[in-house]
Design a protein around this motif. Sequence first.
Motif, PDB file in Angstrom:
ATOM      1  N   LEU A 220      15.192 -38.120  38.665  1.00 37.91           N
ATOM      2  CA  LEU A 220      13.981 -38.749  38.341  1.00 37.91           C
ATOM      3  C   LEU A 220      13.174 -38.928  39.725  1.00 37.91           C
ATOM      4  N   PRO A 221      12.642 -37.962  39.998  1.00 38.50           N
ATOM      5  CA  PRO A 221      11.720 -38.235  40.985  1.00 38.50           C
ATOM      6  C   PRO A 221      10.365 -38.553  40.882  1.00 38.50           C
ATOM      7  N   ARG A 222       9.595 -38.969  41.852  1.00 37.40           N
ATOM      8  CA  ARG A 222       8.176 -39.480  41.529  1.00 37.40           C
ATOM      9  C   ARG A 222       7.476 -38.701  40.281  1.00 37.40           C
ATOM     10  N   LYS A 223       7.303 -37.487  40.511  1.00 35.66           N
ATOM     11  CA  LYS A 223       6.405 -36.557  39.661  1.00 35.66           C
ATOM     12  C   LYS A 223       6.915 -36.860  38.071  1.00 35.66           C
ATOM     13  N   LYS A 224       8.238 -37.193  38.085  1.00 34.10           N
ATOM     14  CA  LYS A 224       8.624 -37.346  36.487  1.00 34.10           C
ATOM     15  C   LYS A 224       8.223 -38.507  35.728  1.00 34.10           C
ATOM     16  N   VAL A 225       7.710 -39.635  36.824  1.00 30.72           N
ATOM     17  CA  VAL A 225       7.168 -40.676  35.955  1.00 30.72           C
ATOM     18  C   VAL A 225       5.602 -40.822  35.849  1.00 30.72           C
ATOM     19  N   ARG A 226       5.086 -39.418  36.433  1.00 28.62           N
ATOM     20  CA  ARG A 226       3.616 -39.605  36.595  1.00 28.62           C
ATOM     21  C   ARG A 226       2.924 -39.826  35.063  1.00 28.62           C
ATOM     22  N   GLY A 227       2.122 -40.907  35.104  1.00 31.05           N
ATOM     23  CA  GLY A 227       1.189 -41.147  33.943  1.00 31.05           C
ATOM     24  C   GLY A 227       2.127 -41.683  32.703  1.00 31.05           C
ATOM     25  N   ILE A 228       3.342 -42.340  32.989  1.00 33.70           N
ATOM     26  CA  ILE A 228       4.141 -42.530  31.796  1.00 33.70           C
ATOM     27  C   ILE A 228       4.024 -44.208  31.531  1.00 33.70           C
TER      28      ILE A 228
END
Length: 342
Positions: A52-60
């Motif tokens: 779960l890197p930072r880019k996986k939580v983008r905009g969620i």
Amino acid sequence: MKIGILTSGGDCPGLNAVIRGAVLKGTMVHEYDFIGYRDGWRGVIENDFFHLPRKKVRGIGRIGGTILGTSRSNPFKGNEHGEEVVLQNMEQHEVDALIAIGGDGTLYTANRLFEKGVPVVGVPKTVDNDLDATDYTFGFNTAVEIATESLDRLRMTGDSHHRCMVAEVMGRSVGWIALHAGMAAGAHVICIPEQPMTIDEICSYVESAWNRGRAPLVVVAEGFVPKDAGKDFMHYDLDEFGRPRFGGIATALAPIIEERLGIESRATVLGHIQRGGEPTGYDRVLATRLGMSAIDLIFDGEFGKMVALRGTDIVRVPFTDAIDNPKAVPQSRWDEVKVLFG
Ligand code: F6P
């Protein structure tokens, strides 16, 4: 440090905002790594996770549901040594701490694991708003908004047809959604599990609204049972934790009201519609703050605790303060709303 996050129990708008808040603060402030377990405790027991890197939580943060998936699985069912399996799995994959996001059942499990040495912190979650030790849970505000909009719609069609509309909202053992949405929509009577009421009492409020020329609106929490109902009035199946799967009280009440008062009545069960969709701005902010604060708990090594809302502050409370003690609607709130009935 590597942190595992899981969402467990019924889903709730705002879960993704918690995940995002935790990952952003953890990566940006402390350079922590994250993994997300799939489907709650099942993922922890079965080592089913993804990075779960930072880019996986983008905009969620503004999206409903949970990117991790959830389940009502009980890690101890048929597995006496659940705690050891969790500890072994964490060691094998070098996971240093867990964030468990969930309601009463999830926090109960988290506490059991903590007592056996698992480093775990919690974030309280439930649309029902029934958890003690926190003023409000994220998701509740969204559910109330959805329910209020639905009740407004029911009032409109009820007015056109001169009918009594009976609407069922979520609330297993407490009536917070019914109280807030019912009050917001101007319901003529609200039935909640904490306040026993007879069918005659319900009918007298319905009749009084009808006699004033109104199309009566009855709001009933799913866990409500009339005081004078027999043992077999409602029948519910049980879930994995042995808790009743509610649904149907409105459908049972509407024909009784119609028969007793001669007022055509219709039932609507709002059900899971209240749990889906995008979280409100209020819930996004609350959920993000809770996720960020869970990282502070871990940084300070304060395991066995959850973050909670007190007034406008985020505080830390032991799991044991929150579990096994559903937060009922206080008598004062009931006395206040009752004045508006009929
Ligand atoms: O999470 C609480 C809740 O929304 C209750 O109000 C409701 O009774 C229950 O979950 C429904 O659960 P499920 O999604 O398992 O049907």
